[in-house]
Design an enzyme around this catalytic site. Structure first.
Site, PDB file in Angstrom:
ATOM      1  CD  GLN A  83      -2.839   1.381   2.258  1.00 21.07           C
ATOM      2  OE1 GLN A  83      -2.396   1.794   3.312  1.00 21.07           O
ATOM      3  NE2 GLN A  83      -4.121   1.065   2.084  1.00 21.07           N
ATOM      4  CB  CYS A 114      -4.384   8.310   6.876  1.00 20.62           C
ATOM      5  SG  CYS A 114      -3.554   8.624   8.461  1.00 20.62           S
ATOM      6  CG  HIS A 186     -12.861   3.203   7.538  1.00 21.91           C
ATOM      7  ND1 HIS A 186     -11.762   3.241   8.349  1.00 21.91           N
ATOM      8  CD2 HIS A 186     -13.925   3.087   8.373  1.00 21.91           C
ATOM      9  CE1 HIS A 186     -12.142   3.164   9.613  1.00 21.91           C
ATOM     10  NE2 HIS A 186     -13.461   3.062   9.646  1.00 21.91           N
ATOM     11  N   GLY A 219     -14.964  -1.432   8.156  1.00 22.18           N
ATOM     12  CA  GLY A 219     -15.518  -0.768   9.327  1.00 22.18           C
ATOM     13  C   GLY A 219     -16.361  -1.699  10.167  1.00 22.18           C
ATOM     14  N   GLY A 242      -9.436  -4.440   9.768  1.00 25.14           N
ATOM     15  CA  GLY A 242      -8.318  -3.778  10.433  1.00 25.14           C
ATOM     16  C   GLY A 242      -8.268  -4.138  11.895  1.00 25.14           C
ATOM     17  NE  ARG A 243     -10.962   0.240  14.590  1.00 30.27           N
ATOM     18  CZ  ARG A 243     -12.084   0.568  15.229  1.00 30.27           C
ATOM     19  NH1 ARG A 243     -12.039   0.894  16.504  1.00 30.27           N
ATOM     20  NH2 ARG A 243     -13.235   0.573  14.587  1.00 30.27           N
TER      21      ARG A 243
END
Length: 383
Positions: A83, A114, A186, A219, A242-243
């Site tokens: 990326q 970001c 996102h 998300g 992601g998280r």
């Protein structure tokens, strides 16, 4: 459970419509290798796409030592996904050509999502798609640099700067028109950062708006059920995680199994989690050396042990680990038969609070301005 069709992103065919989102200091070759190993062991194969940490296009072109180290891929890692953070069509083209000519990766993703103030206040990240002509020039530069190759270019972005300045539908249309092979949304604004609940309805809107390439949703994917629910409710072609995988590298095996119509593997007991933690540390040491590798492991400890019974003294000692031998000794104090706790489920990682997006002076005055934001490409790779 119904098996879903493979996801095609340009020349890439993915057996699982699941993508690991780049995360600074997390998605290095050690973590990606670990996720792949677990997916193979628990789901029978490695089917998704695992993206490396974000690297700055200019830093790549200038061969910054830390940036080059971040582009390390495992010897059997395929497809290799890299990326780029970029604000300048010139450096975008040069970085993409470098990737092509030096065979650095099989896929290029570009990050325009970001929300970090140090990035947006210079016009980068989630701020940049507001400048729609500049955004289009950047996407076009990457596509032009990879023309005639099998390397697809994809683009990730947010809903917009804030509720009053949405950009995702324009960004999706522009990326599609300039030749991107897929887009990912996102479903939060930059102002939301990681707080609140992702607005999956906007993923559905983007999917209706972008019709010739895959649309991926990102998300609030914290469990296999979440991924299936997102794809069903929005019509998106895949999910970006992601998280949700912090301290849970086995999540990809669960997602892959669920979305391919297979039984979802049982979550690991504490003994298996301890083995995974040690393997993660070994891979970090291979990548960074023992001194840095064990220190990099420290930040993962709380994520791995979330919800499990482990005394404060042991947790504190693990958070200060300095060697693989010390880590192994401390992990042996955990009860291996403890089942995976319900308290470990749900959101994890940074959430924070919403806030005003920091932007360059006059940024919102002219969305058609093509001027490259000054100084926004000097940040270090990784975010």
């Amino acid at each position: 459970m119904t098996s879903r069709a493979p996801l095609h992103i340009g020349s890439l065919e993915l057996g699982s419509p699941v993508v690991l989102a780049p995360m600074a200091g997390i998605t290095n070759v050690a973590f990606r290798t670990l996720c792949r190993e677990i997916e193979t062991a628990r789901a029978g194969s490695t089917a998704g796409l695992y993206v490396c940490e974000m690297v700055t296009a200019r830093a790549l072109v200038e061969r910054n030592e830390a940036t080059m180290h971040m582009t390390t891929f495992g010897p059997t890692e395929t497809p290799r996904s890299l990326q780029l953070y970029t604000v300048d069509p010139r450096y975008t083209y040069e970085a993409a050509r470098m990737i092509v000519e030096e065979d650095l990766a099989d896929h290029i993703d570009m990050n325009f999502g970001c929300p970090v103030p140090k990035v947006t206040r210079k016009g980068g990240g989630a701020a940049l798609p507001y400048k729609r002509n500049l955004f289009g020039q950047i996407v076009a530069a990457a596509v032009r640099a990879t023309e005639g190759t099998s390397i697809p270019v994809t683009v990730k972005f947010r809903i917009g700067i804030d509720a009053d300045h949405p950009t995702h539908l324009d960004a999706g249309r522009i990326a599609e028109g300039e030749g991107a092979a897929a887009v990912a949304l996102h479903a939060r604004t930059a102002a939301q950062r990681y707080s609140g609940v992702a607005d999956w309805d906007e993923i559905a809107r983007l999917k209706q708006h972008v019709t010739t390439i895959p649309v991926l949703g990102n998300g609030d994917i914290f469990a296999a059920e979440d991924a299936e629910r997102m794809m069903t409710s929005t019509g998106c072609d895949g999910v970006v995680v992601g998280r949700g995988c912090l301290g849970r590298p086995w999540l990809f095996a669960e997602l892959s199994s669920r979305l391919n119509g297979k039984p979802v593997p049982e979550p690991p007991r504490l003994g298996e989690v301890a083995e995974i933690m040690h393997r993660h540390a070994e891979l970090l040491v291979d990548h960074h050396g023992e001194h840095k590798g064990t220190r990099e492991m420290r930040k993962h400890i709380a994520w791995y042990l979330r919800g499990f019974p482990a005394g404060s003294d042991l947790r504190s000692a693990l958070a200060l680990v300095e060697s693989l031998a010390q880590l192994k000794s401390l992990l042996s104090e955990l009860d291996p038969e403890v089942p995976y706790p319900a308290a470990a489920e749900g959101p994890r990682g940074r959430q924070g609070s919403p806030g005003k997006v920091m932007l360059p002076d006059g940024w919102l005055e002219d969305p058609d301005d093509c001027a490259v934001p000054q100084g926004a490409d000097l940040m270090h790779s990784g975010g």
